[in-house]
Design a protein around this motif. Structure first.
Motif, short mmCIF file in Angstrom:
data_model
loop_
_atom_site.label_atom_id
_atom_site.label_comp_id
_atom_site.label_asym_id
_atom_site.label_seq_id
_atom_site.Cartn_x
_atom_site.Cartn_y
_atom_site.Cartn_z
N SER A 134 0.94 -0.50 0.06
CA SER A 134 0.08 0.17 0.27
C SER A 134 0.88 1.31 -0.33
O SER A 134 0.45 2.20 -0.40
N THR A 135 1.98 0.94 0.07
CA THR A 135 3.45 2.09 -0.20
C THR A 135 3.60 2.57 -1.33
O THR A 135 3.65 4.08 -1.88
N GLY A 136 3.27 2.09 -2.19
CA GLY A 136 3.34 1.88 -3.82
C GLY A 136 4.91 1.92 -3.85
O GLY A 136 5.41 2.71 -4.90
N ILE A 137 5.78 1.57 -3.13
CA ILE A 137 7.27 2.01 -3.15
C ILE A 137 7.62 0.48 -4.08
O ILE A 137 8.59 0.59 -4.72
N LEU A 138 7.07 -0.64 -3.31
CA LEU A 138 7.80 -1.91 -3.96
C LEU A 138 7.45 -1.80 -5.77
O LEU A 138 6.34 -1.75 -6.14
N PRO A 139 8.27 -2.57 -6.70
CA PRO A 139 7.59 -1.99 -8.41
C PRO A 139 6.68 -3.91 -8.26
O PRO A 139 6.25 -4.55 -8.02
N PRO A 140 6.28 -3.21 -9.72
CA PRO A 140 5.28 -4.61 -9.95
C PRO A 140 5.49 -6.09 -9.85
O PRO A 140 5.10 -6.33 -10.16
N SER A 153 2.93 -7.22 4.00
CA SER A 153 1.96 -6.98 2.78
C SER A 153 0.98 -5.86 3.99
O SER A 153 1.07 -4.84 4.60
N SER A 154 0.36 -5.65 3.15
CA SER A 154 -1.26 -5.30 3.61
C SER A 154 -3.02 -5.84 3.55
O SER A 154 -2.90 -6.04 2.90
N SER A 155 -3.40 -4.94 4.76
CA SER A 155 -4.58 -6.16 4.63
C SER A 155 -5.54 -5.34 4.17
O SER A 155 -5.65 -4.39 4.52
N LEU A 156 -6.25 -6.18 3.81
CA LEU A 156 -7.70 -4.97 2.94
C LEU A 156 -8.65 -6.71 3.03
O LEU A 156 -8.65 -7.27 2.81
N GLU A 192 -12.48 3.11 1.22
CA GLU A 192 -11.55 4.20 1.43
C GLU A 192 -11.04 4.04 2.70
O GLU A 192 -9.71 5.49 3.24
N GLN A 193 -10.74 3.04 3.75
CA GLN A 193 -10.46 2.88 4.71
C GLN A 193 -8.72 2.52 4.28
O GLN A 193 -8.81 1.72 3.90
N GLU A 194 -7.91 3.22 4.70
CA GLU A 194 -6.58 2.71 4.53
C GLU A 194 -6.17 1.84 4.70
O GLU A 194 -5.81 1.23 5.88
N GLY A 226 -0.51 -4.64 -4.89
CA GLY A 226 -1.44 -3.01 -4.70
C GLY A 226 -1.10 -1.93 -5.08
O GLY A 226 -1.47 -1.94 -6.40
N TRP A 227 0.06 -1.25 -5.09
CA TRP A 227 -0.10 0.51 -5.40
C TRP A 227 0.97 0.66 -5.76
O TRP A 227 1.92 -0.02 -6.22
N THR A 228 1.10 1.29 -7.22
CA THR A 228 1.53 2.75 -7.77
C THR A 228 1.37 3.51 -8.36
O THR A 228 0.59 3.92 -8.15
N GLY A 229 2.76 3.78 -8.60
CA GLY A 229 2.75 5.82 -9.12
C GLY A 229 2.01 6.92 -7.61
O GLY A 229 2.09 7.18 -7.67
N GLY A 230 2.34 6.11 -6.29
CA GLY A 230 1.94 6.90 -5.19
C GLY A 230 1.49 5.36 -4.58
O GLY A 230 1.48 4.39 -4.47
N SER A 231 1.48 6.19 -2.92
CA SER A 231 0.62 5.20 -1.80
C SER A 231 -0.37 4.84 -1.81
O SER A 231 -1.26 6.13 -2.71
N PHE A 232 -1.34 4.91 -0.81
CA PHE A 232 -2.91 4.88 -0.92
C PHE A 232 -3.23 5.38 -0.98
O PHE A 232 -3.95 5.62 -1.67
N HIS A 233 -3.02 7.09 -0.83
CA HIS A 233 -3.66 8.00 -1.03
C HIS A 233 -4.12 9.08 -2.71
O HIS A 233 -4.57 9.68 -2.91
N GLU A 234 -2.37 8.61 -2.77
CA GLU A 234 -1.88 9.40 -3.62
C GLU A 234 -1.28 8.58 -5.18
O GLU A 234 -2.00 8.66 -6.40
N GLY A 235 -1.70 6.58 -5.32
CA GLY A 235 -1.30 6.58 -6.72
C GLY A 235 -2.60 5.72 -7.08
O GLY A 235 -3.77 6.01 -6.68
N ARG A 236 -2.33 4.70 -7.10
CA ARG A 236 -3.79 3.41 -8.13
C ARG A 236 -3.27 2.39 -8.00
O ARG A 236 -2.15 2.06 -7.74
#
Length: 416
Positions: free
Chosen positions: A228-234, A252-255, A263-265, A307-317
């Motif tokens: 969820s941080t968007g730091i690790l590559p695909p 990992s991140s719990s979802l 919308e909950q992080e 998880g996320w790319t291009g940013g963390s949970f709030h900024e990326g996708r």
């Protein structure tokens, strides 16, 4: 499905549907039924509400396993999955004693008997990502790795989502779904209203199922993480030591769901060996066995971020399911063997320059972030988390594995 590894188990349940669950999920050998002698008995009693002060239980729900009495008690738990998880916990103790590695993973098989194993913590997407029309399913959640290869420990699929390769037919068990009062049948639109949908279907309901009871040793191992941080590559290619690092870390991140739109992080989690709650041996035993098997079999090891790319949970996708499937397929079919790689300066793994089937997707995470300073700050945060977590195992793992993780980058400053 390895006859030499089977354990005769008798399951006694309070609820009839729990009995159906066990019948769907556990392997049944009709040839042994007439003279069946159980080596283990599982009692599932959801109505038993323990009193900790009297019964000595540590919580209101409990799963107790006694290997001397060959008995497992499940109390005050109506969730059918506890039955299969109890059996897996039993296997996690017994199989390593036979030099067989139990793994919480999904697996499929491609051309030329090229087996792939997909490891990952709960919610990272194992059940969804193992579905590939060109690769028959070996199993969905629990496997053993023996001298002959990979074999399934179950005869069913137990998933939160309806997998596209599994049909819902008579005999399938559905938990937590709403039924249309007119048709008396589950409808997808109604089912989406609850977060506790589960389906336990026999493997015979799977359209694309491998006919092999034991598949060859893996050619590829995919270690999933939902970052969820968007730091690790695909996707990144790992050395054996790096593979063990991320396996024992279980980051990992719990979802709620593999592709949750909540919308909950998400909450960052660490689940050693992708199944710590089922392990009775120390994680070191599992990591040592996996490391030796990787070296002996010459397995390709990959880290895949669902998880996320291009940013963390709030900024990326969030990476789309189809994108992650295409990336995994590219790794398994050899497409990524033909591209150039670059070494990540902090994490040390190899990142492919591009995925030929997804040329528009940026695989380098720093390039995908519009704000480089934010990326470097978040990268430092994740690196510190991983470094602090791996220290818990510093007395049990080798220096090579301990040093296979990221190095803490220097703090970023910005001129104003």
């Amino acid at each position: 499905n390895d006859p030499e590894s089977r354990l005769p188990v008798r399951v006694i349940t309070e609820y009839a549907w729990h009995s159906l669950f066990a019948r769907n999920m556990l392997i049944k050998d009709d040839s042994q039924c007439e003279h069946f002698i159980p080596e283990f008995t599982i009692l599932s009693i959801p109505s038993f509400d323990p009193i900790p002060q009297i019964d000595g239980s540590l919580s209101e729900q409990f799963i107790l396993i006694n290997f001397d009495q060959k008995l497992c008690l499940i109390g005050n738990a109506g969730y059918g999955g506890e039955i299969k998880k109890a059996v897996f916990a039993i296997f996690n103790y017994l199989l390593p004693l036979k030099d067989i590695l139990p793994l919480r993973c999904s697996a499929n098989i491609g051309d030329n008997a090229s087996t792939a194993v997909i490891l990952g913590p709960t919610g990272s997407g194992k059940s969804s990502l193992v579905v590939d029309p060109s690769r028959p399913l070996i199993g969905d959640d629990e496997h053993g790795w023996c001298e002959q290869g990979i074999f399934n420990l179950e005869r069913g699929r137990y998933t939160r989502e309806i997998c596209p390769d599994t049909k819902i037919a008579f005999g399938a068990l559905m938990e937590g779904v709403e039924i249309n009062p007119v048709t008396r049948w589950w409808e997808e639109e109604l089912g989406k209203q609850t977060e506790s949908n589960y389906v336990a279907a026999p493997l015979k309901h799977v359209n694309n199922l491998s006919k092999e009871s034991i598949a060859d040793h893996p050619k590829d191992i995919i270690i999933l993480t939902c970052d969820s941080t968007g730091i690790l590559p695909p996707i990144a290619k790992l050395t054996p030591e790096q593979a063990i690092y991320y396996f024992i870390t279980g980051y990992s991140s719990s979802l709620n769901r593999p592709e949750s739109d909540t919308e909950q992080e998400p909450t960052i989690t660490f689940n050693p060996c992708c199944g710590a709650r089922f392990m009775i041996h120390h994680p070191q035993k599992h990591t040592d066995m996996l490391y030796n098997k990787i070296l002996k079999s010459g397995v390709n090891c990959w880290l895949v971020n669902s998880g996320w790319t291009g940013g963390s949970f709030h900024e990326g996708r969030r990476l789309k399911l189809d994108e992650t499937k295409t990336i995994i397929s590219s790794a398994l079919n050899g497409s990524l063997d033909k591209v150039e790689y670059q070494t990540d300066p902090i994490f040390g793994f190899e990142i492919p320059m591009l995925c030929p089937e997804l040329p528009e997707l940026t695989l380098n995470p720093e390039q995908a972030w519009p704000d480089k300073v934010s990326f470097q700050n978040k990268q430092r945060e994740l690196t510190i988390l991983l470094t602090e977590n791996i220290r818990k195992f510093s007395d049990e793992i080798s220096e090579a594995v301990l040093n296979a993780g990221p190095s803490i980058p220097k703090k970023t400053t910005q001129n104003i």
